[in-house]
Design a protein around this motif. Sequence first.
Motif, PDB file in Angstrom:
ATOM      1  N   ASN A   1       3.642   8.407  -3.650  1.00  0.00           N
ATOM      2  CA  ASN A   1       2.429   9.460  -4.615  1.00  0.00           C
ATOM      3  C   ASN A   1       1.337   8.418  -4.944  1.00  0.00           C
ATOM      4  OD1 ASN A   1       1.261  11.467  -5.203  1.00  0.00           O
ATOM      5  ND2 ASN A   1       1.861  11.690  -7.055  1.00  0.00           N
ATOM      6  N   GLU A   2       0.147   7.355  -3.688  1.00  0.00           N
ATOM      7  CA  GLU A   2      -0.786   7.054  -3.709  1.00  0.00           C
ATOM      8  C   GLU A   2      -1.822   8.060  -3.850  1.00  0.00           C
ATOM      9  OE1 GLU A   2      -4.632   5.880  -3.144  1.00  0.00           O
ATOM     10  OE2 GLU A   2      -3.637   6.751  -1.473  1.00  0.00           O
ATOM     11  N   GLU A   3      -1.428   8.963  -2.738  1.00  0.00           N
ATOM     12  CA  GLU A   3      -2.564  10.263  -2.825  1.00  0.00           C
ATOM     13  C   GLU A   3      -2.805  11.196  -3.758  1.00  0.00           C
ATOM     14  OE1 GLU A   3      -4.746   9.785   0.285  1.00  0.00           O
ATOM     15  OE2 GLU A   3      -3.626   8.896   2.129  1.00  0.00           O
ATOM     16  N   GLY A   4      -1.997  11.581  -4.468  1.00  0.00           N
ATOM     17  CA  GLY A   4      -2.353  12.828  -5.305  1.00  0.00           C
ATOM     18  C   GLY A   4      -2.602  13.249  -4.319  1.00  0.00           C
TER      19      GLY A   4
ATOM     20  N   LEU B   1      -4.028  -4.918   2.135  1.00  0.00           N
ATOM     21  CA  LEU B   1      -5.161  -4.381   3.405  1.00  0.00           C
ATOM     22  C   LEU B   1      -4.843  -2.381   3.585  1.00  0.00           C
ATOM     23  CD1 LEU B   1      -5.225  -5.693   6.883  1.00  0.00           C
ATOM     24  CD2 LEU B   1      -4.713  -3.787   6.338  1.00  0.00           C
ATOM     25  N   HIS B   2      -6.366  -2.149   3.438  1.00  0.00           N
ATOM     26  CA  HIS B   2      -6.708  -0.827   3.345  1.00  0.00           C
ATOM     27  C   HIS B   2      -7.082  -0.628   4.814  1.00  0.00           C
ATOM     28  CE1 HIS B   2      -6.859   3.272   2.484  1.00  0.00           C
ATOM     29  NE2 HIS B   2      -5.384   3.086   1.637  1.00  0.00           N
ATOM     30  N   ILE B   3      -7.814   0.414   5.152  1.00  0.00           N
ATOM     31  CA  ILE B   3      -8.431   1.204   6.031  1.00  0.00           C
ATOM     32  C   ILE B   3      -9.632   1.407   5.408  1.00  0.00           C
ATOM     33  CG2 ILE B   3      -7.173   2.018   8.722  1.00  0.00           C
ATOM     34  CD1 ILE B   3      -8.146   4.369   7.417  1.00  0.00           C
ATOM     35  N   GLU B   4     -10.760   0.955   5.480  1.00  0.00           N
ATOM     36  CA  GLU B   4     -12.123   1.100   4.847  1.00  0.00           C
ATOM     37  C   GLU B   4     -11.934   2.479   4.710  1.00  0.00           C
ATOM     38  OE1 GLU B   4     -16.100   0.438   6.557  1.00  0.00           O
ATOM     39  OE2 GLU B   4     -17.162   1.049   4.535  1.00  0.00           O
ATOM     40  N   GLN B   5     -12.270   3.333   5.525  1.00  0.00           N
ATOM     41  CA  GLN B   5     -11.904   4.442   4.990  1.00  0.00           C
ATOM     42  C   GLN B   5     -13.768   4.793   4.321  1.00  0.00           C
ATOM     43  OE1 GLN B   5      -9.135   5.237   1.719  1.00  0.00           O
ATOM     44  NE2 GLN B   5      -8.408   6.553   3.029  1.00  0.00           N
ATOM     45  N   GLY B   6     -14.515   4.145   5.284  1.00  0.00           N
ATOM     46  CA  GLY B   6     -16.081   4.441   5.265  1.00  0.00           C
ATOM     47  C   GLY B   6     -16.718   4.258   6.431  1.00  0.00           C
TER      48      GLY B   6
ATOM     49  N   SER C   1       0.782  -1.196  -0.474  1.00  0.00           N
ATOM     50  CA  SER C   1      -0.150  -0.125  -0.151  1.00  0.00           C
ATOM     51  C   SER C   1       1.028   1.400   0.069  1.00  0.00           C
ATOM     52  CB  SER C   1      -0.934   0.088   1.455  1.00  0.00           C
ATOM     53  OG  SER C   1      -1.973   0.660   0.981  1.00  0.00           O
ATOM     54  N   HIS C   2       0.573   1.926   0.893  1.00  0.00           N
ATOM     55  CA  HIS C   2       1.710   3.745   0.286  1.00  0.00           C
ATOM     56  C   HIS C   2       1.549   4.659   1.978  1.00  0.00           C
ATOM     57  CE1 HIS C   2      -2.002   5.773   0.862  1.00  0.00           C
ATOM     58  NE2 HIS C   2      -2.864   5.048   1.065  1.00  0.00           N
ATOM     59  N   LEU C   3       2.546   4.936   1.719  1.00  0.00           N
ATOM     60  CA  LEU C   3       3.381   5.181   3.634  1.00  0.00           C
ATOM     61  C   LEU C   3       3.384   7.102   3.273  1.00  0.00           C
ATOM     62  CD1 LEU C   3       6.563   3.088   3.597  1.00  0.00           C
ATOM     63  CD2 LEU C   3       4.307   3.238   5.457  1.00  0.00           C
TER      64      LEU C   3
ATOM     65  N   TYR D   1      -3.725   5.744   9.999  1.00  0.00           N
ATOM     66  CA  TYR D   1      -3.330   4.313   8.786  1.00  0.00           C
ATOM     67  C   TYR D   1      -3.548   4.537   7.628  1.00  0.00           C
ATOM     68  CZ  TYR D   1      -4.266   4.998  14.177  1.00  0.00           C
ATOM     69  OH  TYR D   1      -4.543   5.617  15.438  1.00  0.00           O
ATOM     70  N   ASP D   2      -4.855   4.500   7.323  1.00  0.00           N
ATOM     71  CA  ASP D   2      -4.771   5.305   5.633  1.00  0.00           C
ATOM     72  C   ASP D   2      -3.887   3.821   4.784  1.00  0.00           C
ATOM     73  OD1 ASP D   2      -5.045   5.652   2.978  1.00  0.00           O
ATOM     74  OD2 ASP D   2      -5.813   7.817   3.598  1.00  0.00           O
ATOM     75  N   GLY D   3      -3.025   4.572   4.230  1.00  0.00           N
ATOM     76  CA  GLY D   3      -2.413   2.900   3.317  1.00  0.00           C
ATOM     77  C   GLY D   3      -1.085   2.882   4.226  1.00  0.00           C
ATOM     78  N   ILE D   4      -0.567   3.393   5.420  1.00  0.00           N
ATOM     79  CA  ILE D   4       0.079   2.780   6.564  1.00  0.00           C
ATOM     80  C   ILE D   4      -0.051   1.350   7.126  1.00  0.00           C
ATOM     81  CG2 ILE D   4       1.840   3.468   8.329  1.00  0.00           C
ATOM     82  CD1 ILE D   4       0.671   6.635   7.747  1.00  0.00           C
TER      83      ILE D   4
HETATM   84 ZN   LIG Z   1      -5.475   5.512   1.320  1.00  0.00          ZN
END
Ligand SMILES: [Zn+2]
Length: 414
Positions: A130-133, A192-197, A85-87, A96-99
């Motif tokens: 640069n996942e987030e943009g 694996l990622h947090i749902e973000q929803g 995922s992404h840091l 937490y996000d992509g971390i």
């Molecule tokens: Zn993310």
Amino acid sequence: MGVNAQARVDLDRFWDTIQTSARIGVGRPGGLARLTLTDEDRQMRDQFVNWCKQAKLEVEVDELGSIFACRPGREPDLPPVLVGSHLDTQINGGRYDGIAGVLAGLELCRTLDELDQQTKRSIVVVNWTNEEGARFSPPMAASGGFVGRYERDWIYGLADDEGKTFGDELERIGYRGTRKATGHAVDAYFELHIEQGPLLHAENKQVGIVCGGYPSHGMRVGFAGQTAHTGPTPMDLRHNALVAAARWATAVDDIGWDFAVHDGKATAARLVAWPNKAGILSETSEAVCDVRHPDAITARVMAEKMRRAAFEAGARAGCEVTIHDEWQWGGDIFDDTLVDSLRKQAQRLDYDWRDIQSQAGHDAYFLAMKYPTAMVFTPCKNGITHNNHEHCEPHDFEPGLNILLHAVVERADR
Ligand SMILES: [Zn+2]
């Protein structure tokens, strides 16, 4: 071979790494502001590489700065299983996000070390650049480069708000690697990622097995007008680029409301204008908008309305319209076999799980264009994310981590 069915990750150790990450690039209280290719990003990358080396992983960096940490398998020439995922974070990002997804890959390798288990295929933990943009648009740039969706040199040329380019900043922080950006053999990709929803939290589910993503279309549009005095310039002689972008932004928002009853969403995320001063009409402006809907055809209809709205907004304000970038992702993109393997592990480990659709974009979307891919979602409190109040507890991650461990090992032993 295979890992013992009772094997579990070390949740405390995972949580410790998350807490260490939470001290790098601190933003608003409780949050992170670790924009890609900044000094803070470099610091986090250094920390991650250190952890990987301590875990005896072989670290490589590619031409786009993505980090690949390999735990060699017994047959290292077979295509590996990737977990990542992404840091990087948003400017007001959470911890937490992509971390969590990158550090989940690391924890998985540490667990296998403790168990003294070697898989048949290599396992590679990945941090995508640069996942987030948030600093360089578009998002998921490096994973897009990895699958050949974007050209390496085009990505190098992306500029931030200060005119600094991706390529120069990558060089500056010392993470312009030599591994080729694209053309690699990959057996499977897990994220694996947090749902973000809010769904998992609201329904008290421990984990979500992602079976697809909301089809999503986005575009970055430029409007060109003319500077003029705000006072004497008659209304019919104005070419105010700020107004063109603003009209487009509200029109796109209206599209979201029109389709909201079936969970359609439209977002005006960014608007910049120049010179953006009192007393003068704006000469240029740029806005970024996107639409998404669970139904692919409806999402396309929304995208067409969004595009038409840009030209209408330009015409109303007497400005020229240029579509700079367009992107789309989502749909039924994940691999049935991998998704089933995650469901099977969720069942076997006796977690309370559900199938779920992703509504956010993820690196996995691009990986899925080329390789078998699947995702696991872990709950986050009230779905709050891209916000310093994003909140998770250690137990929120436990089911997702263990499902990932067993599914990845099963695949890597294939
Ligand atoms: Zn993310």
